[in-house]
Design a protein around this motif. Structure first.
Motif, PDB file in Angstrom:
ATOM      1  N   GLY A 140     -25.544 -64.096 -64.174  1.00 56.12           N
ATOM      2  CA  GLY A 140     -25.536 -63.060 -65.192  1.00 56.12           C
ATOM      3  C   GLY A 140     -26.852 -62.992 -65.925  1.00 56.12           C
ATOM      4  O   GLY A 140     -27.024 -62.161 -66.797  1.00 56.12           O
ATOM      5  N   GLU A 141     -27.808 -63.829 -65.535  1.00 51.74           N
ATOM      6  CA  GLU A 141     -29.079 -63.816 -66.234  1.00 51.74           C
ATOM      7  C   GLU A 141     -30.089 -62.884 -65.575  1.00 51.74           C
ATOM      8  O   GLU A 141     -31.174 -62.706 -66.095  1.00 51.74           O
ATOM      9  N   PHE A 142     -29.721 -62.319 -64.427  1.00 47.34           N
ATOM     10  CA  PHE A 142     -30.662 -61.445 -63.741  1.00 47.34           C
ATOM     11  C   PHE A 142     -30.930 -60.181 -64.545  1.00 47.34           C
ATOM     12  O   PHE A 142     -30.019 -59.526 -65.012  1.00 47.34           O
ATOM     13  N   VAL A 143     -32.202 -59.858 -64.674  1.00 47.38           N
ATOM     14  CA  VAL A 143     -32.603 -58.631 -65.344  1.00 47.38           C
ATOM     15  C   VAL A 143     -33.433 -57.839 -64.353  1.00 47.38           C
ATOM     16  O   VAL A 143     -34.175 -58.425 -63.554  1.00 47.38           O
ATOM     17  N   GLY A 144     -33.329 -56.496 -64.408  1.00 45.00           N
ATOM     18  CA  GLY A 144     -34.146 -55.652 -63.524  1.00 45.00           C
ATOM     19  C   GLY A 144     -33.267 -54.773 -62.665  1.00 45.00           C
ATOM     20  O   GLY A 144     -32.328 -55.268 -62.047  1.00 45.00           O
ATOM     21  N   GLU A 171     -41.438 -65.917 -53.002  1.00 45.16           N
ATOM     22  CA  GLU A 171     -42.559 -66.639 -53.606  1.00 45.16           C
ATOM     23  C   GLU A 171     -42.082 -67.450 -54.807  1.00 45.16           C
ATOM     24  O   GLU A 171     -40.989 -67.234 -55.325  1.00 45.16           O
ATOM     25  N   THR A 172     -42.960 -68.330 -55.256  1.00 48.97           N
ATOM     26  CA  THR A 172     -42.613 -69.139 -56.429  1.00 48.97           C
ATOM     27  C   THR A 172     -42.308 -68.251 -57.636  1.00 48.97           C
ATOM     28  O   THR A 172     -42.970 -67.237 -57.849  1.00 48.97           O
ATOM     29  N   GLY A 173     -41.265 -68.619 -58.373  1.00 48.99           N
ATOM     30  CA  GLY A 173     -40.946 -67.905 -59.606  1.00 48.99           C
ATOM     31  C   GLY A 173     -40.222 -66.587 -59.432  1.00 48.99           C
ATOM     32  O   GLY A 173     -40.072 -65.828 -60.388  1.00 48.99           O
ATOM     33  N   THR A 174     -39.735 -66.289 -58.216  1.00 44.04           N
ATOM     34  CA  THR A 174     -39.065 -65.002 -58.019  1.00 44.04           C
ATOM     35  C   THR A 174     -37.565 -65.061 -58.325  1.00 44.04           C
ATOM     36  O   THR A 174     -36.883 -64.039 -58.279  1.00 44.04           O
ATOM     37  N   GLY A 175     -37.038 -66.229 -58.608  1.00 49.54           N
ATOM     38  CA  GLY A 175     -35.628 -66.309 -58.988  1.00 49.54           C
ATOM     39  C   GLY A 175     -34.719 -66.871 -57.904  1.00 49.54           C
ATOM     40  O   GLY A 175     -33.525 -66.584 -57.882  1.00 49.54           O
ATOM     41  N   LYS A 176     -35.262 -67.722 -57.034  1.00 49.93           N
ATOM     42  CA  LYS A 176     -34.426 -68.267 -55.958  1.00 49.93           C
ATOM     43  C   LYS A 176     -33.322 -69.165 -56.515  1.00 49.93           C
ATOM     44  O   LYS A 176     -32.177 -69.091 -56.098  1.00 49.93           O
ATOM     45  N   GLU A 177     -33.684 -70.022 -57.466  1.00 55.50           N
ATOM     46  CA  GLU A 177     -32.658 -70.917 -58.018  1.00 55.50           C
ATOM     47  C   GLU A 177     -31.611 -70.116 -58.791  1.00 55.50           C
ATOM     48  O   GLU A 177     -30.412 -70.394 -58.731  1.00 55.50           O
ATOM     49  N   LEU A 178     -32.087 -69.108 -59.515  1.00 54.36           N
ATOM     50  CA  LEU A 178     -31.166 -68.235 -60.247  1.00 54.36           C
ATOM     51  C   LEU A 178     -30.179 -67.592 -59.268  1.00 54.36           C
ATOM     52  O   LEU A 178     -28.976 -67.518 -59.534  1.00 54.36           O
ATOM     53  N   ALA A 179     -30.690 -67.152 -58.112  1.00 55.39           N
ATOM     54  CA  ALA A 179     -29.841 -66.514 -57.105  1.00 55.39           C
ATOM     55  C   ALA A 179     -28.841 -67.521 -56.537  1.00 55.39           C
ATOM     56  O   ALA A 179     -27.664 -67.197 -56.332  1.00 55.39           O
ATOM     57  N   ASN A 358     -45.121 -64.698 -60.498  1.00 61.20           N
ATOM     58  CA  ASN A 358     -43.899 -63.895 -60.581  1.00 61.20           C
ATOM     59  C   ASN A 358     -43.180 -63.982 -61.928  1.00 61.20           C
ATOM     60  O   ASN A 358     -43.836 -64.062 -62.957  1.00 61.20           O
ATOM     61  N   VAL A 359     -41.827 -63.953 -61.896  1.00 62.42           N
ATOM     62  CA  VAL A 359     -41.087 -63.830 -63.155  1.00 62.42           C
ATOM     63  C   VAL A 359     -41.325 -65.034 -64.064  1.00 62.42           C
ATOM     64  O   VAL A 359     -41.397 -64.897 -65.286  1.00 62.42           O
ATOM     65  N   ARG A 360     -41.482 -66.221 -63.463  1.00 66.05           N
ATOM     66  CA  ARG A 360     -41.717 -67.394 -64.306  1.00 66.05           C
ATOM     67  C   ARG A 360     -43.002 -67.223 -65.111  1.00 66.05           C
ATOM     68  O   ARG A 360     -43.048 -67.541 -66.297  1.00 66.05           O
ATOM     69  N   GLU A 361     -44.041 -66.692 -64.468  1.00 61.78           N
ATOM     70  CA  GLU A 361     -45.305 -66.482 -65.160  1.00 61.78           C
ATOM     71  C   GLU A 361     -45.143 -65.443 -66.273  1.00 61.78           C
ATOM     72  O   GLU A 361     -45.642 -65.636 -67.390  1.00 61.78           O
ATOM     73  N   LEU A 362     -44.418 -64.383 -65.983  1.00 60.79           N
ATOM     74  CA  LEU A 362     -44.187 -63.359 -67.014  1.00 60.79           C
ATOM     75  C   LEU A 362     -43.453 -63.977 -68.208  1.00 60.79           C
ATOM     76  O   LEU A 362     -43.783 -63.712 -69.368  1.00 60.79           O
ATOM     77  N   GLU A 363     -42.469 -64.814 -67.908  1.00 59.65           N
ATOM     78  CA  GLU A 363     -41.722 -65.450 -68.995  1.00 59.65           C
ATOM     79  C   GLU A 363     -42.657 -66.293 -69.865  1.00 59.65           C
ATOM     80  O   GLU A 363     -42.608 -66.228 -71.097  1.00 59.65           O
ATOM     81  N   ASN A 364     -43.534 -67.078 -69.226  1.00 60.42           N
ATOM     82  CA  ASN A 364     -44.466 -67.911 -70.001  1.00 60.42           C
ATOM     83  C   ASN A 364     -45.392 -67.054 -70.852  1.00 60.42           C
ATOM     84  O   ASN A 364     -45.669 -67.385 -72.012  1.00 60.42           O
TER      85      ASN A 364
HETATM   86  N1  LIG Z   1     -34.684 -61.213 -62.287  1.00 60.87           N
HETATM   87  C1  LIG Z   1     -34.752 -62.154 -63.242  1.00 60.87           C
HETATM   88  N2  LIG Z   1     -34.253 -61.892 -64.467  1.00 60.87           N
HETATM   89  C2  LIG Z   1     -34.347 -62.807 -65.451  1.00 60.87           C
HETATM   90  N3  LIG Z   1     -34.903 -64.017 -65.318  1.00 60.87           N
HETATM   91  C3  LIG Z   1     -35.430 -64.339 -64.119  1.00 60.87           C
HETATM   92  C4  LIG Z   1     -35.369 -63.433 -63.024  1.00 60.87           C
HETATM   93  N4  LIG Z   1     -35.974 -64.005 -61.973  1.00 60.87           N
HETATM   94  C5  LIG Z   1     -36.378 -65.225 -62.378  1.00 60.87           C
HETATM   95  N5  LIG Z   1     -36.054 -65.434 -63.678  1.00 60.87           N
HETATM   96  C6  LIG Z   1     -36.381 -66.615 -64.478  1.00 60.87           C
HETATM   97  O1  LIG Z   1     -37.665 -67.041 -64.060  1.00 60.87           O
HETATM   98  C7  LIG Z   1     -37.734 -68.452 -63.930  1.00 60.87           C
HETATM   99  C8  LIG Z   1     -38.040 -68.850 -62.508  1.00 60.87           C
HETATM  100  O2  LIG Z   1     -36.930 -68.568 -61.664  1.00 60.87           O
HETATM  101  P1  LIG Z   1     -36.431 -69.601 -60.566  1.00 60.87           P
HETATM  102  O3  LIG Z   1     -36.569 -70.995 -61.026  1.00 60.87           O
HETATM  103  O4  LIG Z   1     -35.089 -69.168 -60.094  1.00 60.87           O
HETATM  104  O5  LIG Z   1     -37.535 -69.301 -59.450  1.00 60.87           O
HETATM  105  P2  LIG Z   1     -37.754 -69.952 -58.033  1.00 60.87           P
HETATM  106  O6  LIG Z   1     -37.851 -68.840 -57.067  1.00 60.87           O
HETATM  107  O7  LIG Z   1     -36.719 -70.992 -57.782  1.00 60.87           O
HETATM  108  O8  LIG Z   1     -39.199 -70.585 -58.203  1.00 60.87           O
HETATM  109  P3  LIG Z   1     -39.867 -71.878 -57.433  1.00 60.87           P
HETATM  110  O9  LIG Z   1     -40.054 -71.484 -56.004  1.00 60.87           O
HETATM  111  O10 LIG Z   1     -41.160 -72.031 -58.156  1.00 60.87           O
HETATM  112  O11 LIG Z   1     -38.922 -73.013 -57.630  1.00 60.87           O
HETATM  113  C9  LIG Z   1     -36.401 -68.973 -64.427  1.00 60.87           C
HETATM  114  O12 LIG Z   1     -36.508 -69.295 -65.791  1.00 60.87           O
HETATM  115  C10 LIG Z   1     -35.463 -67.791 -64.225  1.00 60.87           C
HETATM  116  O13 LIG Z   1     -34.403 -67.845 -65.145  1.00 60.87           O
END
Ligand SMILES: Nc1ncnc2c1ncn2[C@@H]1O[C@H](COP(=O)(O)OP(=O)(O)OP(=O)(O)O)[C@@H](O)[C@H]1O
Ligand SMILES: [Mg+2]
Length: 458
Positions: A140-144, A171-179, A358-364
């Protein structure tokens, strides 16, 4: 699992002594108490891992002690020792939440085994609590709402229902763990555990026993039986992050486990059936990883039954405004600032930057902007240079463009804002203890005093 603190509760000094010697020989730290009241004091004062208590004692007996602990919501493992002929009280103890009982006279081996089992139980309970709290983090944290992300949500929904293995690529930071968490949460397995394991973060020689567990004596250092993550994830989901970092021989073993649905602890020849869904992730192109000898092709076919690709942020620039807004909300709330708005020019910069992280960088970047703007109005000057230089007015000019607000690049106010923030966090973490805060900040206490005064924080 040596080096645990075990509290012995007994009114007979001779009994105390026997147990004390035994525990020391097992490599644990014994503590002593003469009755239930003393035991409660010891538990208050020390991080006790296990209680071994006699039943008959003056003042407060073993059963009363056990009831007092469970009444305080403590699930500290507890072994009751009862005298021969009082089996009823042993049963009573089990009903009140003791994990085992020992009948006197006992033999040493039996007590040792009981202690080892109880400590293992305590560890698993702690691990479960930890992992359950992990699970509540995601979903439920996905935005976009870009077309690319809507397709991701659709895939997550489709794949969640079944049990097929899933490969997440992005790529790194695209939300794989979130998915991965989202898939688990949307699946019928959501009440069992989601167990993440990062193959790149765990030394190769330990990874195997982390995954499959081991029996006591399976290798040097295996001093007890240990459960692996596959067993822990039974009925749930295991998340194998950075799968291409797993050594090739282990990939072969993993493949067998997936084919047969059976794991064996190292050193044991007792196969156990496990019902686990596997979600694997990689930030590499899987085909290239195969060509480079980092991913076994047969394993790849086994886990890519369903592949979900997380698109890089630069391919969905239309998601940036909502993501930026989401992170401004999140971090201003966390830092206790008002929610800042964002200048159109700043947003334009964000949408022109390629976002390698990616998204992690934007968050930072957004967290930093909240700090630098003090929660007011986020402008170009609150963005890192490499992003700010994408400002619209800077585009196309021949001469080096002057920043719109020259003062905005001044270092001093930026440094000051960061210093305030870090000092605040250090004090928060140490409960206001300035000596320890200074240590965290790696500055002298004197410097901290000076800065607190300078910023009017003291
Ligand atoms: N679509 C999204 N909406 C909101 N937050 C997101 C989204 N995608 C990623 N994030 C946030 O960005 C950060 C990085 O996401 P995540 O750890 O899932 O990436 P990852 O693909 O596993 O990266 P890595 O390959 O570096 O481990 C997390 O804090 C996550 O909550
Ligand atoms: Mg990750």
């Amino acid at each position: 699992m040596p080096d645990k603190t075990v509290l012995i509760v007994d009114d007979e000094p001779k009994m105390q002594r026997v147990l004390e010697i035994m525990l020391k020989q097992m490599g644990h730290r014994p503590l002593l108490a003469g009755n239930g009241l003393e035991a409660l004091e010891q538990i208050e004062a020390h991080a006790v891992d296990l209680v071994v208590s006699d039943l008959q004692m003056p003042q407060m007996n073993g059963l009363q002690l056990l009831e007092a602990l469970r009444g305080q919501d403590s699930d500290l493992p507890f072994i009751m020792i009862t005298a021969y002929g009082t089996v009823e009280s042993a049963v009573e103890a089990m009903k009140h939440g003791a994990c085992d009982y020992i009948i006197r006279p006992f033999d040493v081996e039996q007590v040792e085994l009981s202690i080892t089992r109880a400590l293992e139980l305590g560890r698993v309970q702690r691990e479960n609590r930890f992992l359950k709290s992990e699970v509540s983090k995601g979903w439920g944290e996905f935005v976009g709402q870009s077309a690319a992300m809507r397709q991701v949500y659709e895939h997550i929904g489709q794949v969640a229902r079944g049990k097929t293995n899933v490969l997440l690529v992005g790529e790194t930071g695209t939300g794989k763990e979130l998915a991965a968490r989202a898939i688990h949460q949307a699946s019928p397995r959501k009440d069992a555990l989601f167990v993440p394991i990062n193959c790149a973060a765990i030394p190769a020689d330990i990874l195997e026993s982390e995954l499959f567990g081991h029996t006591k004596g399976a290798f040097t250092g295996a001093v007890k039986d240990r459960m692996g993550k596959f067993e822990l994830a039974g009925g749930g989901t295991i998340f194998l992050d950075e799968i291409t970092e797993m050594p090739m021989p282990l990939q072969a073993k993993l493949l067998r486990v997936l084919q047969e649905g059976v794991v064996e602890r190292l050193g044991s020849n007792r196969p156990m059936e496990v019902d686990v869904r596997v979600i694997a992730a990689t930030n590499r192109n899987p085909r290239e990883a195969i060509a480079d000898g980092k991913l076994r092709e047969d394993l790849y076919y086994r886990i890519q039954v369903f592949t979900v690709e997380l698109p890089p942020l630069r391919q969905r620039l239309e998601d940036i405004p909502s993501l930026a807004g989401h992170f401004l909300d999140k971090h201003s709330a966390k830092l206790g600032y008002p929610v800042p708005d964002i200048a159109p020019a700043a947003l334009a910069c964000l949408q022109r930057y390629p976002w390698p992280g990616n998204v992690r960088e934007l968050e930072n970047v957004m967290e930093r902007a909240v700090v630098l703007s003090g929660g007011e109005h986020v402008d170009v000057r609150h963005l890192p240079l490499e992003i700010a230089e994408h400002a619209p007015y800077a585009a196309g000019g021949n001469a080096a463009p002057a920043p719109a607000d020259p003062a905005g690049l001044a270092l001093d106010p930026a440094v000051e804002a960061l210093e305030r923030e870090f000092i605040g966090r250090a004090l928060e973490q140490t409960g206001g203890n300035k000596t320890r805060a200074a240590r965290l900040l790696e500055i002298s206490e004197r410097t901290l005093w000076y800065k607190l005064k300078k910023y009017g924080l003291s």
